[in-house]
Scaffold this motif. Structure first.
Motif, short mmCIF file in Angstrom:
data_model
loop_
_atom_site.label_atom_id
_atom_site.label_comp_id
_atom_site.label_asym_id
_atom_site.label_seq_id
_atom_site.Cartn_x
_atom_site.Cartn_y
_atom_site.Cartn_z
N ARG A 96 0.82 -1.21 0.00
CA ARG A 96 0.00 0.00 0.00
C ARG A 96 0.85 1.27 0.00
O ARG A 96 0.32 2.38 -0.04
CB ARG A 96 -0.94 0.02 1.21
CG ARG A 96 -1.93 -1.12 1.25
CD ARG A 96 -2.78 -1.20 -0.03
NE ARG A 96 -3.49 0.03 -0.31
CZ ARG A 96 -4.71 0.33 0.13
NH1 ARG A 96 -5.33 -0.54 0.93
NH2 ARG A 96 -5.29 1.46 -0.20
N ALA A 97 2.18 1.10 0.04
CA ALA A 97 3.08 2.25 -0.01
C ALA A 97 4.35 1.84 -0.75
O ALA A 97 4.68 0.65 -0.83
CB ALA A 97 3.41 2.73 1.40
N TYR A 98 5.06 2.80 -1.29
CA TYR A 98 6.30 2.52 -2.04
C TYR A 98 7.28 3.66 -1.83
O TYR A 98 6.90 4.77 -1.44
CB TYR A 98 6.00 2.33 -3.53
CG TYR A 98 5.40 3.55 -4.20
CD1 TYR A 98 6.21 4.52 -4.80
CD2 TYR A 98 4.01 3.73 -4.23
CE1 TYR A 98 5.65 5.63 -5.42
CE2 TYR A 98 3.44 4.84 -4.84
CZ TYR A 98 4.28 5.79 -5.43
OH TYR A 98 3.73 6.90 -6.04
N TYR A 99 8.55 3.36 -2.10
CA TYR A 99 9.59 4.35 -1.89
C TYR A 99 9.82 5.19 -3.14
O TYR A 99 9.64 4.71 -4.28
CB TYR A 99 10.90 3.68 -1.46
CG TYR A 99 10.88 3.27 -0.01
CD1 TYR A 99 11.13 4.21 0.99
CD2 TYR A 99 10.56 1.96 0.36
CE1 TYR A 99 11.09 3.84 2.33
CE2 TYR A 99 10.52 1.60 1.70
CZ TYR A 99 10.78 2.53 2.68
OH TYR A 99 10.74 2.18 4.00
N CYS A 100 10.24 6.42 -2.92
CA CYS A 100 10.44 7.38 -4.01
C CYS A 100 11.59 8.29 -3.64
O CYS A 100 11.66 8.77 -2.49
CB CYS A 100 9.16 8.18 -4.23
SG CYS A 100 9.34 9.61 -5.32
N ASP A 101 12.49 8.54 -4.59
CA ASP A 101 13.61 9.44 -4.32
C ASP A 101 13.52 10.74 -5.11
O ASP A 101 14.50 11.49 -5.22
CB ASP A 101 14.95 8.75 -4.60
CG ASP A 101 15.12 8.40 -6.08
OD1 ASP A 101 14.20 8.67 -6.88
OD2 ASP A 101 16.18 7.83 -6.41
N CYS A 102 12.33 11.03 -5.64
CA CYS A 102 12.16 12.24 -6.45
C CYS A 102 12.19 13.51 -5.58
O CYS A 102 11.57 13.55 -4.51
CB CYS A 102 10.83 12.20 -7.19
SG CYS A 102 10.71 10.90 -8.43
N THR A 103 12.87 14.50 -6.04
CA THR A 103 12.81 15.81 -5.42
C THR A 103 11.68 16.61 -6.05
O THR A 103 11.13 16.22 -7.09
CB THR A 103 14.13 16.57 -5.62
OG1 THR A 103 14.31 16.82 -7.02
CG2 THR A 103 15.31 15.76 -5.08
N GLY A 130 16.07 3.43 1.63
CA GLY A 130 17.44 3.89 1.59
C GLY A 130 17.50 5.35 1.97
O GLY A 130 16.47 6.03 2.05
N PRO A 131 18.68 5.85 2.25
CA PRO A 131 18.84 7.25 2.65
C PRO A 131 18.20 8.19 1.63
O PRO A 131 18.47 8.09 0.42
CB PRO A 131 20.36 7.44 2.71
CG PRO A 131 20.89 6.06 2.92
CD PRO A 131 19.98 5.15 2.17
N ALA A 168 6.14 8.95 5.08
CA ALA A 168 7.38 8.93 5.88
C ALA A 168 8.46 9.65 5.09
O ALA A 168 8.60 9.45 3.87
CB ALA A 168 7.81 7.51 6.21
N ARG A 169 9.24 10.46 5.78
CA ARG A 169 10.27 11.26 5.13
C ARG A 169 11.48 10.40 4.75
O ARG A 169 11.56 9.23 5.10
CB ARG A 169 10.70 12.40 6.05
CG ARG A 169 9.55 13.29 6.49
CD ARG A 169 10.04 14.34 7.50
NE ARG A 169 8.94 15.15 8.02
CZ ARG A 169 8.21 14.82 9.07
NH1 ARG A 169 8.47 13.69 9.75
NH2 ARG A 169 7.23 15.60 9.47
N GLY A 170 12.40 11.06 4.09
CA GLY A 170 13.60 10.36 3.66
C GLY A 170 14.43 9.83 4.80
O GLY A 170 15.22 8.89 4.61
#
Length: 469
Positions: A96-103, A130-131, A168-170
């Protein structure tokens, strides 16, 4: 089902009057339903939180009648951080959630607009934690989210118009939306009563409730509180701190009564009503939809009515912080040993009918306790005209000859002094009032002179006469 409501302020500043209204509405609803009022301090903004702000919240609630020990809590949101992170992990593991590194700049470059929401770029790219990688909720592509609201009916939101929002934040810390939902779940909150400004976030929160497998609460979004320009009350622009009104001398009963009228009204053509009537008659489904105007002039009028309704003994007690400078109240201009409780008690009934807030008691009675009056120079210039010196001479002579120093004798004597000069009493007493009290307005003059006494009255009139030489 036991009704459980919550009030969840942040300890980042003074206590907002809009927050006080929400607290009262939650408090009354819980009492009506035989439920529980929960106080939660949302203290996760470590950079802005201060312990004194938390104490300020508790003392402000005490003042408006929501006393410590009568509610559940206070709980602190920071203590639930582990549950917040665990919920974020469950949402990721369930898909139901996924990670994203887009600014933000990345999104703007792809969409060509700084106003475009997130475009779902990483939805199916399998990026892991990841960070710097934020966790986004996977909003359903189709269907609608219906918010059941006791005030607004059933606002409906198309899911396709809700972007995949960050939960959730980075650095892994959950954002407010998720923390708020998890806290409400953990505390078993059944009804969320809050200002309409939170309504746009409600479909997102409801989707989180459902994704975490828990039935959402019943919502009630009350109208936002606005100023005279119909702008939302702002700490930066408006007088919104409950503590400021308390320290100015507003009565808790008047403030409670007025706050509950922001968006709702009791039955009949009345506004000032006993608190028991408000507790009995308040209904969430009768709250208006339109914005509620916080009218400070009307609040002052309310407060004046409440002050005049006090028994004199209670009024005297209520004035003590301003007469003595206790707590957060600034000290008065006289020294403690100069204060005369008997003199104040003698004029208290007169003052009670003339002030709208308790802090106004000081300029009304300071002339009684100071060695010499604080002269308002503008009042002096306006009042001390040609002929004032001679009038003051005559007043001194007439007052010196008085056998009885009482209100009626003082009035008739000065009236006679004015009549010899062809003056009505109002024109005659103005220079005497300024000489004795330092001001052109205040308590009834002759009652004041009786309490002040012959010697002090004559001393002040003579001093004013010398100033006119």
């Amino acid at each position: 089902m036991t009704v459980r409501v919550r009030f969840a302020p942040s300890p980042t500043g003074m206590f907002h009057v809009g927050g006080a209204r929400s607290a009262l509405q939650n408090w009354i609803y819980a009492k009506q339903q035989g439920g529980v009022f929960v106080l939660r301090i949302e203290d996760t903004d470590a950079a802005r939180n201060k312990p004194e702000w938390t104490e300020g919240i508790l003392s402000a609630l005490d003042w408006i009648g929501i006393s410590r020990g009568s509610y559940e809590g206070p709980y602190f949101q920071s203590a639930n951080a582990g549950e917040h992170r665990a919920a974020a992990a469950r949402l990721y593991e369930s898909g139901r959630a996924y990670y994203c590194d887009c600014t933000r700049e990345d999104v703007q470059a792809r969409t060509g607009s700084q106003y475009q929401g997130y475009d779902g770029y990483h939805r199916d790219r399998g990026l892991g934690p990841g960070p710097g990688n934020a966790l986004r909720f996977r909003t359903p592509d189709e269907g609608t989210t219906v918010v059941v609201d006791l005030i607004r009916g059933e606002p409906t939101f198309e899911n396709k118009l809700i972007e995949d929002f960050v939960i959730a934040r980075g650095d892994g810390s959950p954002v407010f939306l998720l923390a708020n939902v998890v806290d409400d779940m953990t505390m078993g909150i059944t009804h969320v009563i809050r200002a309409e400004e939170h309504l746009p976030n409600t479909p997102k929160q409801q989707l989180l409730w459902e994704a975490l497998g828990v039935k959402p609460p019943i919502w009630a979004h009350v109208p936002v509180v606005v100023n005279e320009k119909r702008q939302k009350l702002s700490k930066r622009r408006d007088k919104v701190a409950l503590e400021a009104y308390r320290d100015e001398g507003y009565l808790a009963g008047a403030m409670r009564n007025y706050l509950m009228l922001l968006g709702w009204a009791p039955s009949g053509d009345r506004e000032i009503v006993p608190w028991s009537v408000i507790e009995d008659e308040f209904r969430l489904d009768e709250v208006n939809l339109s914005s509620a105007f916080f009218d400070e002039k009307k609040l002052r009028a309310f407060n004046g009515e409440y002050i005049r309704a006090l028994p004199v003994a209670e009024f005297i007690d209520a004035c003590q912080p301003w007469l003595t400078g206790t707590g957060t109240i600034a000290p008065p201009p006289w020294q403690p040993e100069e204060f005369d409780a008997d003199a104040f008690a003698a004029v208290a009934p007169l003052a009670q009918t003339r002030i709208a807030v308790l802090s106004e008691i000081v300029p009304n009675v300071d002339f009684l306790f100071l060695a010499s009056p604080l002269i308002d120079e503008a009042a002096w210039t306006k009042t001390m005209k040609d002929g004032s010196a001679e009038l003051l001479d005559d007043a001194v002579a007439a007052f010196e000859a008085l056998e009885s120093w009482d209100t009626e004798s003082l009035k008739s004597t000065l009236e006679a002094v004015g009549a010899e000069r062809g003056l009505k009493l109002g024109k005659t007493q103005a220079p005497v009032r300024v000489a004795v009290t330092g001001r052109t307005v205040g308590l009834p003059l002759f009652e004041s002179l009786e309490v002040l006494g012959r010697e002090r009255t004559l001393t002040r009139i003579r001093a004013a006469r010398l100033r006119l030489v």
